[in-house]
Write an enzyme that holds these catalytic residues in place. Structure first.
Site, short mmCIF file in Angstrom:
data_model
loop_
_atom_site.label_atom_id
_atom_site.label_comp_id
_atom_site.label_asym_id
_atom_site.label_seq_id
_atom_site.Cartn_x
_atom_site.Cartn_y
_atom_site.Cartn_z
CG ASP A 25 -1.62 -1.63 1.02
OD1 ASP A 25 -1.61 -2.03 0.80
OD2 ASP A 25 -1.89 -1.73 2.50
CG ASN B 70 -15.26 -8.03 1.92
OD1 ASN B 70 -16.62 -8.58 1.75
ND2 ASN B 70 -14.35 -8.64 1.93
CD GLU C 46 -8.73 -3.97 -1.50
OE1 GLU C 46 -9.88 -3.65 -0.12
OE2 GLU C 46 -7.47 -4.06 -1.49
CG HIS D 285 -3.76 0.19 -1.80
ND1 HIS D 285 -4.35 -0.02 -0.47
CD2 HIS D 285 -3.17 1.49 -1.20
CE1 HIS D 285 -4.91 0.18 0.12
NE2 HIS D 285 -4.23 1.54 -0.31
NE ARG E 247 0.26 -6.96 0.71
CZ ARG E 247 -0.70 -6.75 1.81
NH1 ARG E 247 -1.86 -6.29 0.55
NH2 ARG E 247 -0.65 -6.59 2.95
#
Length: 314
Positions: free
Chosen positions: A13, A156, A193, A257, A291
């Site tokens: 992120d 979600n 998101e 992200h 990640r």
């Protein structure tokens, strides 16, 4: 074609902000999900070797004492703010975490120094799972953009926007801009998101991420005219296909992200995102630390639309 290597390993992120002081500021989710970490450098590549500073740590108990996710650093109204999501526990209730969104503030010129003040929850008026907040200013108005669960909509999280009264308070009801609806948005999880905003060529672009956080993770795009009412869902166009997705050929999986920053020339838009380099994840992908943060220049077509290309090449 140049194959990319990670800028910073094990940072998901990722968010890079270029400030008027000449520094790039970097923050991201750390694998432990227990703190907000900042680093700065005068170049993007310099962030890799910059000394991380832990500027805020979660309390031992309470509503924001676990799973600090997706911090972003912004300079709003002459102060530094970090927006992040946190939960009261690591338990999943009804197959969903219990995150809410929070803000901390620092009035020091250098946010790696000085005191960070906890400003409390950023209340959207809807008491459901929410995360991944970002802010942007357009025509003098500060906006809040985030992901949240609507119990009446399958999935979600959806994307919402609202004007802000202060950098930690909204000044109007949430307006939904996008929900998971296409096949590539609903693989593993139904998710929209991680929104990020870019203004260029007379348009406001919102990138976002969708599906599960494994190799199915991919990025989508919304856009509106810069003179449109940004709080009117009809002002926004949603691309039906992903703009960035797994590149099996070069072994870069689940890109997403993202954030946007600018190159050292002050004009080149740089795409900042995370991705994995393998698919054989043991257990839940959420707890896998691999990640990594990547950065590549964004390109543009003849219509002034961004061209994201593939995650594996510049």
């Amino acid at each position: 074609m140049q194959k990319l290597t990670p800028l910073i390993e094990q940072r998901a992120d990722p968010f890079i902000y270029k400030h008027t002081d000449g520094y790039y500021y970097f923050t991201a989710s750390v694998p432990e999900y227990n703190r907000i970490e900042l680093r700065r450098a005068t170049t993007i590549t310099g962030l890799a070797a910059a000394q991380p500073v832990d500027v805020w740590r979660k309390p031992d108990t309470g509503p924001y004492s676990e799973l600090l996710w997706a911090p972003e650093i912004h300079f709003n109204e002459r102060a530094w703010y970090v927006y992040f999501a946190a939960a009261p526990s690591r338990d999943i209730k009804d197959k969903l975490f219990q995150h809410r969104m929070y803000a901390v503030r620092n009035t020091n010129a250098n946010p790696l120094e000085g005191e960070w003040e906890f400003m409390g929850q950023v209340d959207t008026g809807i008491d459901t799972f929410c995360l991944d907040a970002t802010t942007f200013t357009h025509k003098g108005q500060l906006y809040y953009l985030w992901a949240q669960k609507d119990t009446g909509i399958e999935g979600n999280s959806n994307l919402y926007i609202a004007p802000m009264k202060t950098p930690w308070q909204l000044d109007g009801p949430p307006v939904m801009l996008s929900k998971p609806e296409f096949d590539w948005e609903t693989r593993g999880f139904w998710v929209n998101e991680g929104p990020s905003v870019l203004k260029r060529n007379g348009k406001i672009f919102i990138s976002y991420s969708a599906s599960a956080t494994d190799e199915n993770y991919a990025m989508g795009l919304l856009w509106a005219d810069e003179d449109a009412n940004l709080l009117d869902p009809a002002s926004w166009t949603k691309m039906k296909e992903p703009v960035l997705q797994t590149c099996y050929e070069h072994g870069v999986y689940g890109p997403g992200h993202n954030s946007f920053t600018y190159g050292e020339d002050g004009d080149t838009v740089m795409l900042v995102y995370h991705a994995r380099t393998y698919t054989e994840i043991v257990g839940d992908p959420l707890w896998n630390p691999d990640r990594h943060t990547y950065v590549k220049p964004l390109k543009w077509d003849d219509q002034g639309m961004p061209v994201f290309g593939r995650p594996s090449i510049a």
